[in-house]
Design an enzyme around this catalytic site. Structure first.
Site, PDB file in Angstrom:
ATOM      1  N   ARG A  29       0.830  -1.219   0.000  1.00 28.28           N
ATOM      2  CA  ARG A  29       0.000   0.000   0.000  1.00 28.28           C
ATOM      3  C   ARG A  29       0.863   1.267   0.000  1.00 28.28           C
ATOM      4  NH1 ARG A  29      -3.661  -0.783   5.041  1.00 28.28           N
ATOM      5  NH2 ARG A  29      -1.685  -1.683   5.744  1.00 28.28           N
ATOM      6  N   ASN A  47      -6.490  -2.568   1.859  1.00 29.31           N
ATOM      7  CA  ASN A  47      -6.478  -4.030   1.955  1.00 29.31           C
ATOM      8  C   ASN A  47      -7.907  -4.557   1.946  1.00 29.31           C
ATOM      9  OD1 ASN A  47      -3.726  -4.395   2.093  1.00 29.31           O
ATOM     10  ND2 ASN A  47      -3.645  -4.425   4.330  1.00 29.31           N
TER      11      ASN A  47
END
Length: 771
Positions: A29, A47
């Site tokens: 990320r 996520n």
């Protein structure tokens, strides 16, 4: 520097990317955030239970560059397995954000193995000016615990044991800073807010904490005492690797008579002083998995290691420090340590403090522990270089869970593996996930760990199995557990599972000639198989050839006494003349009473099971050549034959394999070969040269059957193919003859890989039924 924003509002586009692979717990990320910012894109990343979802908005050119860089700039161990794209309407909102995870839906994301300390963290830990100087739990997005601490998916701090440690302001600032290596690092911690060390005696009394605990453990090891250390996946037992008395004490307390101990070297230079290390082996040692690597020990470094670490073994299992804790301890010591599993032989390693103090109090003098719980235990992985490839012999910390693509997997399949070297696997959504090594299920503690592993696999991946796959052996604990459950049972023949494990790993469907050689496997005819040649395609198999069967006087007792197996084999060669031959008796170490008892077993066929096992044939040769008459651990005799062959000055050629046909079945008659081996031994031919000849004979036997059966693809699997010399000889002969050869590399060739083959078979059977 960020790219210029798109000035043409009509050219703005928005896309959604759903990413599947190793994308949680690896800084993916933050990686996406930086790429999007650099390209001047707006949107978000988060996520999910399946992986990572992101939306990006901007110019078409920037979007295309972003997608190219997403694949091209990704840093291992992050890995994109699948990326699905769809177009969306632009929302005209500026900025890019990392959003809270979406926990809705069934979890299916890849759970990453634990990662060894990275170089950036290593530098910080040994930098006196850094705030994490000498902090043993230093991590970042590129290293640290993952599988061992995760409680649920998606991977966020709130679903790991790190939720017990609230980040201090300094750590929180790093966590929220896009320029930091710890931007959204879920394991982030420091001396002010993270886990802490404690040194305890066997009665659980705390002797010291933090840096003093580390110093106290180092002092104890320097004095020759045994320390139980809580590592990434469980407890390890440490002792000075140079101190023969300390090593002998550890052997006695651990009840491990001769099986080699692994050694941890504090640096690659220290490792090079102990063993010969190729470039491939060095890469494996220094990898994020930090496995035990089997290496050839140096003979020119006396005093480096105690002789009792690997008695009679030319190899040494070496590993590098996997965590800052290990690194700091080894740096303080300045010498290598034995680092063996925290257990008694055969049991699983202890993982929590209560278990460690209960099971290791009689072994360890001191306990160096900490307050970060281990949710999912994992022993140390083991690798060996075979035929130019680093081959996994034990899939555990740093490598497991191992994810293999298998398009046949649809409905969830739980595969329970074998009885020894147990590991479970889960098949679903086009993948097979192999869990970490558990151990021998003959022990209550191993069975408890086995049940825990099953529950955790199904919980993490949100998959309740529709089918449970197991071995066909009726008395295995795994078989009984499968039959007692509520799911449909798919029983898979042991050696078929071995071959399918390699086929699934290599993505081949067959038909193949599968060469499945090991010590023991329940055969379809009720005898003990182990020297098998199978035709395997889809979910089916057909036995094409095998070694001439022989008797094992005493059954299971013969596994621990290769001399018994040798007696059964020699009876196959000489028949009743064996009992009257004074010339052959010196080959085997039996007293008169034992000789009479074993003769009765063989002649009457009572307590003398029949086997075709290649592993037991190795045992017989080991005993006849006086290399190993009694075995204290699984594979000891076979290893002795391999080591003798590797060190031999020459090769004593044995008669070529004799293949006898009985209808469609072929049988390899080893009797002329064994007769010559026995005669050569009695004639004084060096045992190593005969052992080398035996390896060449085995490779010739494989080629002979391959010629007879005519399959283009040949698959080698089973515990015998942990033998580097045998594997390399067999592969060379087959490849020179034009065959395509496949084998296990990432999946263990031994019983640790059985669950993969079982899952593959179950999925194929279901697909064949549904059409």
């Amino acid at each position: 520097m960020a790219a210029a924003p798109c000035l043409d509002a009509h050219a703005v586009q928005r896309i959604r990317l759903d990413v599947v692979g190793a994308v949680q717990g690896v800084g993916f990320r933050p990686f996406v955030y930086r790429l999007a910012t650099e390209e001047g894109l707006a949107g978000f990343v988060r996520n999910t239970g399946a992986g990572v979802t992101l939306e990006v908005e901007g110019c078409a050119e920037a979007l295309e560059r972003f997608q190219v860089r997403l694949r091209g700039d990704i840093r291992p161990p992050a890995r994109i397995q699948r990326l699905d794209r769809c177009s969306l309407e632009p929302v005209r909102q500026g900025g890019f954000a990392i959003q809270s995870s979406d926990a809705d839906g069934a979890p299916s994301a890849c759970v990453l193995p634990d990662l060894a300390m990275c170089e950036e963290c290593r530098a910080e830990v040994f930098d006196p000016a850094n705030r994490r100087y000498r902090y043993p739990f230093t991590t970042c997005t590129h290293c640290g615990p993952r599988y061992s601490i995760i409680e649920g998916i998606p991977y966020d701090r709130a679903r790991t044991v790190m939720r017990h440690f609230a980040m201090c302001p300094a750590c929180r600032a790093e966590y929220t800073d896009p320029a930091s290596r710890r931007f959204h690092a879920e394991t982030n911690a420091c001396p002010d807010c993270g886990p802490q060390l404690a040194l305890c005696d066997a009665g659980r009394n705390v002797l010291s904490t933090r840096g003093d605990a580390l110093e106290g453990a180092a002092t104890a090891l320097s004095e020759g005492r045994i320390v139980a250390l809580k590592g990434l996946g469980g407890f390890q037992l440490l002792v000075d690797a140079r101190n023969e008395a300390a090593v002998a004490r550890l052997r006695e307390r651990k009840r491990r008579l001769a099986k080699p101990f692994a050694v941890m070297a504090g640096s690659i230079d220290q490792a090079l002083a102990i063993a010969y290390v190729s470039e491939q082996e060095r890469e494996a040692l220094m990898s994020s998995a930090a496995p035990i690597v089997l290496l050839r020990a140096r003979g020119d470094s006396p005093g480096q290691l105690a002789p009792g670490i690997a008695p009679g073994n030319p190899n040494i299992g070496l590993m590098q420090p996997a965590t800052p804790l290990h690194g700091l301890l080894l740096e303080a010591l300045g010498f290598p340590v034995v680092a063996t599993s925290g257990n008694r032989s055969g049991e699983p390693m202890a993982a929590d403090d209560a278990e460690a103090f209960a099971r290791l109090a009689g072994i360890a003098d001191l306990f160096l522990t900490h307050d970060r719980p281990i949710v999912n235990p994992a022993d140390d992985s083991v690798m060996r270089r075979i035929a130019e490839d680093m081959t996994v012999l034990r899939c555990a910390r740093g490598l497991a869970p191992l994810v293999l693509a298998d398009p046949q997997q649809d409905a969830a399949v739980l595969a329970l593996g074998g009885h020894m070297k147990n590991a479970v696997a889960l098949g679903r959504d086009g993948e097979i996930v192999l869990g970490p090594h558990i151990g021998d299920l003959a022990y209550v503690e191993s069975r408890t760990a086995f049940v825990h592993s099953i529950a955790r696999m199904q919980q993490l991946y949100g998959a309740e199995a529709a089918v449970t796959a197991c071995d066909t052996h009726p008395d295995y604990h795994t078989t009984r557990l499968a039959e007692s459950g509520g799911a449909a049972v798919c029983a898979v023949q042991h050696h078929q599972a071995h071959i399918l494990s390699a086929m699934a790993e290599n993505g081949i469907s067959g038909p193949v000639l599968g060469v499945a050689w090991d010590g023991t496997g329940f055969g379809a005819d009720g005898t003990v198989w182990g020297g098998e040649f199978l035709e395997v395609e889809g979910s089916g198999y057909r036995r094409l050839a095998h070694f001439l069967p022989f008797r094992l006087p005493g059954g299971e007792a013969a596994v621990k006494e290769p001399r018994r197996t040798a007696l059964g084999v020699l009876h196959g060669v000489y028949g009743s003349a064996l009992w009257d031959s004074d010339a052959l008796r010196p080959l085997l170490d039996f007293g008169p009473g034992e000789w009479s008892m074993l003769r009765s077993m063989i002649d009457r066929g009572v307590n003398a099971s029949v086997t075709s096992s290649a592993g037991r044939l190795f045992d017989a040769v080991a005993a006849i050549l006086k290399l190993c008459q009694h075995a204290s651990f699984d594979g000891e005799a076979a290893m002795a034959v391999e080591f003798a062959a590797e060190s031999a000055a020459g090769v004593h050629r044995l008669p070529r394999p004799v293949v006898v046909s009985d209808g469609e079945m072929r049988c390899i008659d080893w009797r002329p070969m064994l007769a010559e081996a026995a005669d050569a031994c009695m004639a004084g031919i060096p045992a190593g040269e005969i052992a080398a000849g035996f390896h060449h004979w085995l490779a010739d036997a494989i080629l002979e059957i391959a010629w007879h059966t005519g399959f283009q693809q040949v698959v080698l699997s089973g515990g015998c193919f942990q033998n580097a010399l045998l594997t390399e000889l067999a592969m060379a002969r087959l490849q020179e003859a034009g065959f395509e050869v496949y084998r296990n590399i990432r999946v263990p060739p031994n019983d640790g890989g059985l669950a993969v083959g079982q899952a593959a078979c179950a999925a194929r059977r279901m697909n064949e039924v549904t059409g």
